[in-house]
Write a protein that holds these residues in place. Structure first.
Motif, PDB file in Angstrom:
ATOM      1  N   MET A 290       0.830  -1.208   0.000  1.00 41.28           N
ATOM      2  CA  MET A 290       0.000   0.000   0.000  1.00 41.28           C
ATOM      3  C   MET A 290       0.860   1.252   0.000  1.00 41.28           C
ATOM      4  O   MET A 290       0.576   2.223  -0.713  1.00 41.28           O
ATOM      5  N   SER A 291       1.938   1.239   0.769  1.00 35.60           N
ATOM      6  CA  SER A 291       2.821   2.405   0.853  1.00 35.60           C
ATOM      7  C   SER A 291       3.514   2.658  -0.482  1.00 35.60           C
ATOM      8  O   SER A 291       3.654   3.811  -0.910  1.00 35.60           O
ATOM      9  N   ARG A 292       3.961   1.585  -1.151  1.00 36.97           N
ATOM     10  CA  ARG A 292       4.665   1.747  -2.429  1.00 36.97           C
ATOM     11  C   ARG A 292       3.773   2.343  -3.511  1.00 36.97           C
ATOM     12  O   ARG A 292       4.269   2.894  -4.499  1.00 36.97           O
ATOM     13  N   ASN A 293       2.469   2.220  -3.339  1.00 30.25           N
ATOM     14  CA  ASN A 293       1.544   2.691  -4.370  1.00 30.25           C
ATOM     15  C   ASN A 293       0.752   3.926  -3.951  1.00 30.25           C
ATOM     16  O   ASN A 293      -0.263   4.265  -4.573  1.00 30.25           O
ATOM     17  N   ASP A 294       1.240   4.609  -2.926  1.00 31.30           N
ATOM     18  CA  ASP A 294       0.568   5.829  -2.456  1.00 31.30           C
ATOM     19  C   ASP A 294       0.491   6.910  -3.523  1.00 31.30           C
ATOM     20  O   ASP A 294      -0.372   7.798  -3.460  1.00 31.30           O
ATOM     21  N   ASP A 295       1.395   6.845  -4.496  1.00 33.66           N
ATOM     22  CA  ASP A 295       1.448   7.896  -5.501  1.00 33.66           C
ATOM     23  C   ASP A 295       0.450   7.688  -6.647  1.00 33.66           C
ATOM     24  O   ASP A 295       0.296   8.569  -7.497  1.00 33.66           O
ATOM     25  N   LEU A 296      -0.217   6.545  -6.674  1.00 34.09           N
ATOM     26  CA  LEU A 296      -1.119   6.250  -7.790  1.00 34.09           C
ATOM     27  C   LEU A 296      -2.434   7.016  -7.659  1.00 34.09           C
ATOM     28  O   LEU A 296      -2.921   7.282  -6.565  1.00 34.09           O
ATOM     29  N   ARG A 297      -2.993   7.316  -8.805  1.00 30.39           N
ATOM     30  CA  ARG A 297      -4.303   7.967  -8.873  1.00 30.39           C
ATOM     31  C   ARG A 297      -5.314   6.965  -9.409  1.00 30.39           C
ATOM     32  O   ARG A 297      -5.041   6.236 -10.357  1.00 30.39           O
ATOM     33  N   SER A 298      -6.482   6.908  -8.787  1.00 34.52           N
ATOM     34  CA  SER A 298      -7.516   5.966  -9.214  1.00 34.52           C
ATOM     35  C   SER A 298      -8.725   6.723  -9.758  1.00 34.52           C
ATOM     36  O   SER A 298      -9.088   7.788  -9.248  1.00 34.52           O
ATOM     37  N   GLU A 299      -9.328   6.163 -10.795  1.00 38.52           N
ATOM     38  CA  GLU A 299     -10.547   6.710 -11.378  1.00 38.52           C
ATOM     39  C   GLU A 299     -11.546   5.565 -11.549  1.00 38.52           C
ATOM     40  O   GLU A 299     -11.202   4.527 -12.123  1.00 38.52           O
ATOM     41  N   ILE A 300     -12.760   5.775 -11.072  1.00 38.46           N
ATOM     42  CA  ILE A 300     -13.810   4.759 -11.169  1.00 38.46           C
ATOM     43  C   ILE A 300     -14.747   5.142 -12.306  1.00 38.46           C
ATOM     44  O   ILE A 300     -15.224   6.270 -12.379  1.00 38.46           O
ATOM     45  N   SER A 301     -14.993   4.180 -13.202  1.00 37.62           N
ATOM     46  CA  SER A 301     -15.799   4.461 -14.385  1.00 37.62           C
ATOM     47  C   SER A 301     -16.720   3.281 -14.679  1.00 37.62           C
ATOM     48  O   SER A 301     -16.375   2.129 -14.386  1.00 37.62           O
ATOM     49  N   PRO A 302     -17.896   3.525 -15.280  1.00 38.97           N
ATOM     50  CA  PRO A 302     -18.776   2.423 -15.694  1.00 38.97           C
ATOM     51  C   PRO A 302     -18.322   1.778 -16.994  1.00 38.97           C
ATOM     52  O   PRO A 302     -18.916   0.779 -17.432  1.00 38.97           O
ATOM     53  N   THR A 303     -17.286   2.328 -17.636  1.00 42.37           N
ATOM     54  CA  THR A 303     -16.783   1.786 -18.896  1.00 42.37           C
ATOM     55  C   THR A 303     -15.267   1.691 -18.852  1.00 42.37           C
ATOM     56  O   THR A 303     -14.595   2.357 -18.060  1.00 42.37           O
ATOM     57  N   LEU A 304     -14.717   0.883 -19.762  1.00 39.64           N
ATOM     58  CA  LEU A 304     -13.274   0.753 -19.885  1.00 39.64           C
ATOM     59  C   LEU A 304     -12.699   1.895 -20.715  1.00 39.64           C
ATOM     60  O   LEU A 304     -13.336   2.372 -21.650  1.00 39.64           O
ATOM     61  N   SER A 305     -11.483   2.300 -20.397  1.00 35.99           N
ATOM     62  CA  SER A 305     -10.819   3.331 -21.167  1.00 35.99           C
ATOM     63  C   SER A 305     -10.419   2.781 -22.535  1.00 35.99           C
ATOM     64  O   SER A 305     -10.339   1.561 -22.745  1.00 35.99           O
ATOM     65  N   SER A 306     -10.144   3.661 -23.477  1.00 38.00           N
ATOM     66  CA  SER A 306      -9.828   3.262 -24.848  1.00 38.00           C
ATOM     67  C   SER A 306      -8.521   2.486 -24.951  1.00 38.00           C
ATOM     68  O   SER A 306      -8.318   1.720 -25.899  1.00 38.00           O
ATOM     69  N   ASP A 307      -7.620   2.673 -23.979  1.00 40.90           N
ATOM     70  CA  ASP A 307      -6.329   1.972 -24.025  1.00 40.90           C
ATOM     71  C   ASP A 307      -6.294   0.749 -23.119  1.00 40.90           C
ATOM     72  O   ASP A 307      -5.226   0.186 -22.860  1.00 40.90           O
ATOM     73  N   ALA A 308      -7.463   0.290 -22.672  1.00 40.65           N
ATOM     74  CA  ALA A 308      -7.518  -0.852 -21.761  1.00 40.65           C
ATOM     75  C   ALA A 308      -7.033  -2.136 -22.427  1.00 40.65           C
ATOM     76  O   ALA A 308      -6.330  -2.936 -21.813  1.00 40.65           O
ATOM     77  N   TYR A 309      -7.436  -2.348 -23.679  1.00 41.19           N
ATOM     78  CA  TYR A 309      -7.047  -3.611 -24.325  1.00 41.19           C
ATOM     79  C   TYR A 309      -5.539  -3.715 -24.493  1.00 41.19           C
ATOM     80  O   TYR A 309      -4.962  -4.796 -24.304  1.00 41.19           O
ATOM     81  N   GLU A 310      -4.886  -2.633 -24.841  1.00 44.98           N
ATOM     82  CA  GLU A 310      -3.428  -2.659 -24.999  1.00 44.98           C
ATOM     83  C   GLU A 310      -2.755  -3.111 -23.708  1.00 44.98           C
ATOM     84  O   GLU A 310      -1.816  -3.916 -23.716  1.00 44.98           O
ATOM     85  N   LEU A 311      -3.250  -2.605 -22.574  1.00 49.05           N
ATOM     86  CA  LEU A 311      -2.715  -3.008 -21.276  1.00 49.05           C
ATOM     87  C   LEU A 311      -2.998  -4.482 -21.010  1.00 49.05           C
ATOM     88  O   LEU A 311      -2.119  -5.231 -20.549  1.00 49.05           O
ATOM     89  N   TYR A 312      -4.212  -4.919 -21.302  1.00 43.74           N
ATOM     90  CA  TYR A 312      -4.588  -6.328 -21.107  1.00 43.74           C
ATOM     91  C   TYR A 312      -3.710  -7.250 -21.957  1.00 43.74           C
ATOM     92  O   TYR A 312      -3.233  -8.290 -21.475  1.00 43.74           O
TER      93      TYR A 312
END
Length: 234
Positions: A87-109
């Motif tokens: 949890m401490s190592r990831n304190d710098d991350l930003r989270s966004e909650i959405s009802p849909t996937l972002s356009s670049d989600a498949y590339e990450l997957y």
């Protein structure tokens, strides 16, 4: 709302098990033409069912009972020292909650499957597979996008139930091993469920003798569905 006693259940033919090479598996699933209400879906989750794409299913193997539904009671969850470091190592991350996937989600997957699961059922990845597995959401689904600055590095797919969150799947940048993003995704959802005053996070099936699925018992206390009763292990 359709009563759970009126649900039509179907069974697959025996097929190769995804977790043990020497076993066959059998699955029961609810009528695929049915769209259960959020309340009914929550009740099915309490009975050990899971969602994969548009299917809500449960293992039904006659000779093996290794797949045990698991959930974490969030109000009494006590992170281990290793989990606190994550949890401490990831304190710098930003989270966004959405009802849909972002356009670049498949590339990450695609990068995630190629980097982490070349020996699994989902390799090689495809856009069609991705859409049917993770793009088939229901009214309860949210997609949690995690960003390192402006770069998308992880997505947690979760369903909001009456009594908790159902952690469907998390995928992430396979190069960022130090962040332990799979662990962080679960820890984030535990915290989020607590903020929503929901008592549980459902983690899917714990399989003691399968390394890929045994990690779930690392989140303590944990409850396991044994003989139709939730049993807590501290």
């Amino acid at each position: 709302m359709t009563d759970s006693k009126e649900i039509k259940l179907y069974a697959t033919y025996p097929h190769p098990c995804s977790y043990f090479d020497d076993r066959e598996a059998k699955t029961i699933f609810i009528d695929p033409d049915m769209s259960p209400s959020p309340t009914l879906y929550s009740e099915l989750s309490r009975r050990g069912f899971r969602r994969s794409g548009s299917h809500i299913y449960r293992p039904d193997c006659s000779r093996c009972k290794e797949c045990i539904a698991s959930r974490v009671p969030v109000n009494t969850f006590a992170p281990s020292r290793s989990q606190r470091r994550t949890m401490s190592r990831n304190d710098d991350l930003r989270s966004e909650i959405s009802p849909t996937l972002s356009s670049d989600a498949y590339e990450l997957y695609e990068r995630y499957i190629n980097g982490r699961h070349r020996d699994g059922d989902m390799f090689p990845p495809s856009k069609e597979q991705f859409d049917s597995f993770l793009g088939q959401s229901n009214a309860t689904t949210v997609y949690v996008h995690f960003y390192e600055g402006t770069k998308l590095i992880a997505i947690a797919v979760t369903d909001v139930l009456d009594d908790g969150l159902s952690a469907i799947y998390t995928f992430y940048d396979p190069d960022l091993t130090r962040r332990s993003l799979g662990v962080y995704g679960i820890l984030w959802q535990i915290s989020y469920a607590k903020s929503l005053e929901l008592p549980f996070i459902y983690l899917g099936y714990w399989i003691r003798d399968c390394q890929k699925m045994s990690y779930k018992i690392d989140y303590r206390p944990i409850e396991l569905l044994i003989n139709s009763r939730w049993v807590r292990l501290n």
